[in-house]
Design an enzyme around this catalytic site. Structure first.
Site, PDB file in Angstrom:
ATOM      1  CD  GLU A  96      -3.048  -0.861   0.132  1.00 31.01           C
ATOM      2  OE1 GLU A  96      -3.208   0.280  -0.340  1.00 31.01           O
ATOM      3  OE2 GLU A  96      -3.695  -1.849  -0.266  1.00 31.01           O
ATOM      4  CB  SER A 375     -62.279 -14.178   7.342  1.00 32.88           C
ATOM      5  OG  SER A 375     -63.245 -14.445   6.351  1.00 32.88           O
TER       6      SER A 375
END
Length: 845
Positions: A96, A375
């Site tokens: 890096e 219902s």
């Protein structure tokens, strides 16, 4: 001389201009540098750096025990620099930022290389960032790739280098770096990928594997893409060897190490199976109601107290892992389901399943889905409003006749009708005609007003009688249904559902304390009567499969909507529901397909939702006191009125079974009364009748013929005290049936052995005196009526489709599944219900 003088003057002017320009450039550079430093100084929020070291935000259950730690945005297992192995630092530096210890935050060599890449690519690309710049970006900036972000990144990086040592910067970086799968920081990553709590136990190959991930976490995941991960890991090991961090021998040994194949349980961040939907909803509620964002919570230090009951949530997770509790999957789709459980006393959501395969941040079927409730909606739209208005009670007589309401002609699921039926029976057996009739009587406007009070928003198109049966344009969520039903437990008061009970911020300050929000919907009297009927639905009605072990009190309502794909069949359902409750909790369960088609239809109904409710509540409430439902003070107890017995209507039909004749006797009338029947037969003189059966509870009897005599029949009802009611009409076999039966028998003997099991059943019409609308469903399974194919719908061999009851004990629908609440009306986009036109102004309230 004059020309020479002019040349000297001109040359001096150019020198002065050049000197001035150089001074200007120097001042600009220094000015820009100091401006950059000043800007970077202003952009550094020290609190964000301190937040890296905070304890994680914790979600706690109703007893104050941790549910999960939110460690997504930055590691919560913070590790100091002196605890980080040197070679792990070397691995990250090698790939890096190899000049990390030499630059002041910006590596100008890498910047130049990045500029060249930008020019070649024609835009901004990632590259040139040092470890310090990456820390600046991860902590303080967004991840957009723009020139100004890179400028800010550089400015902050320079200032970080001025404030912190290289070791401190590396420590913060390795604790913040994202390493895929929701893992931030090397300590958590070591546990997740390798199952190692101690970083010093990592091998060089494992260190290089971690360093390989940040460049493109998903792309280089060792689980998802092992080939890519290995290639990059080996590249990092080569760089480490080239830069002198490891020997060639160490490199080769590390490159031979295998990659991890699956995550280790110890690194799963504390998320228990089945909890994801609940946690997501908590985060959503924190943002929407209290303006506490996920970013703030993930920084750490907060405590979110919730109403979650871990026993109930675990019971739901276990039940949802049992495929036997769900209908059969379709050919291309899985049957979906969701469930939510609410404490009716506080409104706290005790448990939630957002789906059978819910994924993080996914669509929550318990809270976001809207489907027709069937219902289960009748108590909200019709019965509770009627009770509250005071004109009706639970034993009021309601019409149960076939009829049309302004062109709308609903039907009962069992195709049984009568002049009237009491409200208790109408709810208990989920009859449709009484519900629609009653809504018509109290007025659609009143029904809609109460639905809104129950916390449910209707579409403008819902102003029609179909709402009595749950025929909604857009539907309703399980959350809203469960919330509405808290009204019946709370003596008429609904409590608003929520998950969060208290929020404490990272400084220990209580920023929110949640009090239950209550709404008075109906009177305590109406609530108790509605509850009493719903309790009966489970104790002796169509919701029997929801009865809990140990006799624990429970009430509820089933609901189904019919398939749109097979609109002319009651075999398939689109939606199945059960909304039920105990004194402790209210729950709503839904099942159905996402998109129904011929390959994906649901043959099961609300029996399955009742099964799931039972499984969850039996386990989730195990070991807790059962409690009792108690009536409100001052409740008026309505006695079931004594209804006079009427003369039954009797019919006799000749049938064949195994080539032996028999007479099937059916009778109707006195629906809703607890009666037994005595059946007599005679040849010619009624006074010479003989008793052939007494104490019959059913309304069907089969009289086998032992000779050629065809008898006449009469049935007499008898109440529980033994009192006789008026006798039925005299019924005898129609001789035309005998001729037809003989013809059918001759045809059968001549070679047609297929048979359809129908025998025509006397055409299924007008067998009951005075009933000009006889239905083929009035005949038993073995006789059938027109097109009944030997199954029938009335009791015979167990009633509808088998030999069991709603709960497997006998009666209707032998497979134990309550039939569809909304039968055979054709399909439309609103879910299997042909909506009637709204009533004309002035004709209905």
């Amino acid at each position: 001389m004059a020309k020479a003088k002019k040349k000297v003057v001109k040359k001096n002017r150019w020198l002065m201009f050049a000197a001035s320009f150089i001074v200007f450039l120097i001042l600009s550079v220094f000015g820009g540098y100091f401006s950059l430093l000043f800007a970077g100084e202003k952009m550094i929020d020290m609190q964000k750096l301190e937040d890296l070291k905070l304890d994680p935000t914790v979600l706690l259950d109703k007893d104050g025990q941790p549910i999960i730690e939110l460690n997504k945005e930055g590691t919560r297992d913070y590790v100091k620099f002196n605890e980080i192995p040197e070679k792990l630092v070397d691995a990250f530096i090698a790939v890096e930022d190899k000049r990390f210890f030499d630059h002041n935050g910006i590596d100008f060599v890498r910047v130049a290389g990045a500029i060249i890449k930008d020019i070649k690519s024609g835009g901004a690309v990632e590259g040139g960032s040092t470890i310090t710049q990456q820390l600046a970006k991860n902590v303080f900036l967004s991840h957009e790739k723009t020139f100004w972000r890179k400028t800010k990144e550089a400015s902050i990086a320079i200032n970080l280098e001025r404030r912190f040592s290289k070791d401190e910067i590396m420590e913060m970086y390795l604790n913040k770096i994202y390493l895929n799968h929701g893992i931030f920081g090397v300590k958590d990553a070591a546990k997740y990928y390798f199952g190692k709590d101690d970083l010093s136990k990592l091998t060089i190959g494992e260190m290089a594997t971690l360093a390989a991930i940040p460049k493109a976490p998903a792309y280089y995941s060792p689980f998802a893409h092992p080939d890519r991960a290995k290639e990059r890991r080996d590249t990092i090991l080569r760089l480490m060897a080239e830069q002198g961090y490891i020997t060639a021998e160490e490199k080769e040994k590390a490159q031979a190490e295998p990659l991890p194949k699956e995550p280790h349980e110890s690194a799963q961040q504390g998320m228990k199976k089945g909890y994801q939907a609940y946690v997501d909803y908590v985060m959503q509620e924190a943002k929407n109601l209290y303006d506490v964002s996920e970013d703030v919570l993930y920084r750490g230090g907060w405590k979110i107290y919730t109403s979650l009951d871990p026993k109930m949530q675990d019971a739901m997770a276990d039940a949802y892992g049992n495929d036997k509790l769900f209908p059969k999957d379709g050919q291309t789709q899985k049957v979906l389901s969701s469930m939510i459980v609410i404490d009716p006393n506080t409104g706290g959501i005790a448990g939630m399943m957002g789906g059978r395969d819910y994924v993080a941040k996914g669509f929550n079927l318990a809270t976001d889905m809207r489907r027709q409730p069937g219902s289960t909606f009748k108590p909200l739209a019709v019965y509770a409003p009627a009770l509250d208005l005071g004109e009706y009670n639970m034993y009021s007589r309601l019409s149960n006749q076939k009829q049309s309401f302004n062109g709308y002609s609903p039907r009962n699921w069992n195709n049984k009708y009568s002049d009237t039926v009491d409200m208790y029976t109408a709810v208990n057996q989920s009859l449709n005609i009484p519900a629609v009739w009653l809504l018509d009587k109290i007025g659609i406007t009143e029904g809609m007003k109460y639905i809104k009070k129950f916390g449910i928003e209707l579409d403008p198109q819902d102003r029609n009688l179909a709402i009595a049966l749950g025929g909604l344009t857009k539907g309703v969520s399980p959350l809203k249904m469960a919330q509405a039903y808290t009204t019946f437990v709370n003596k008429g008061t609904m409590v608003e559902a929520h998950t969060i009970t208290k929020i404490v911020d990272d400084r220990g300050t209580t920023v929110a304390t949640v009090e239950p929000k209550r709404t008075d919907v109906i009177s305590p009297q109406a609530a108790w009567e509605m509850h009493s009927m719903l309790e009966g639905v489970v104790s002796d009605g169509i919701g029997g499969r929801a009865r809990l072990s140990g006799g624990r009190p429970v009430a509820g309502k089933t609901g189904t909507t019919q398939s749109e794909v097979f609109a002319n069949s009651t075999k398939y359902n689109k939606d199945a529901w059960f909304v039920g409750y105990t004194p402790q909790y209210v729950a709503a369960v839904w099942m159905g397909f996402d998109r129904e088609d011929k390959q994906n239809v649901m043959a099961d109904g609300s029996g399955k939702t009742a099964d799931l409710f039972k499984a969850v509540f039996d386990q989730g409430l195990k070991g807790t006191s059962a409690g009792q439902f108690t009536p409100p003070e001052g409740t008026v107890k309505h006695e079931e009125p004594k209804v006079e017995m009427t003369a039954p209507k009797l019919a006799a039909v000749l049938a064949m079974e195994n080539q032996k004749p028999k007479v099937v006797i059916n009778w109707i009338g006195n629906e809703g009364l607890d009666l037994t029947y005595d059946l007599y037969r005679f040849k010619n003189d009624p006074d010479a009748k003989e008793l052939i059966a007494s104490g019959i509870k059913d309304n069907t009897y089969v009289d086998p013929l032992n000779g050629t005599v065809l008898y006449k029949y009469i049935v007499i009802p008898r109440d529980a005290d033994g009192n006789e009611g008026p006798p039925s009409n005299i019924a005898e076999v129609d001789m035309s049936q005998v001729e037809q039966l003989l013809n059918d028998g001759n045809q059968f003997e001549e070679g047609d052995h297929s048979g359809d099991g129908t025998n025509n059943g006397g055409q299924g019409n007008n067998h009951f005196p005075g009933d000009q609308n006889g239905d083929n469903e009035q005949f038993p399974p073995d006789q059938g009526g027109d097109n009944s194919s030997g199954t029938g719908r009335d009791p015979g061999n167990g009633g509808n489709n088998g030999n069991g009851g709603y709960d497997g004990t006998g009666g209707n629908n032998g497979n134990g599944n309550p039939p569809p609440d909304i039968p055979e009306w054709g399909g439309n986009q609103s879910g299997g219900i042909v909506l009637p036109p709204p009533p004309p102004d002035g004709t209905q309230r």
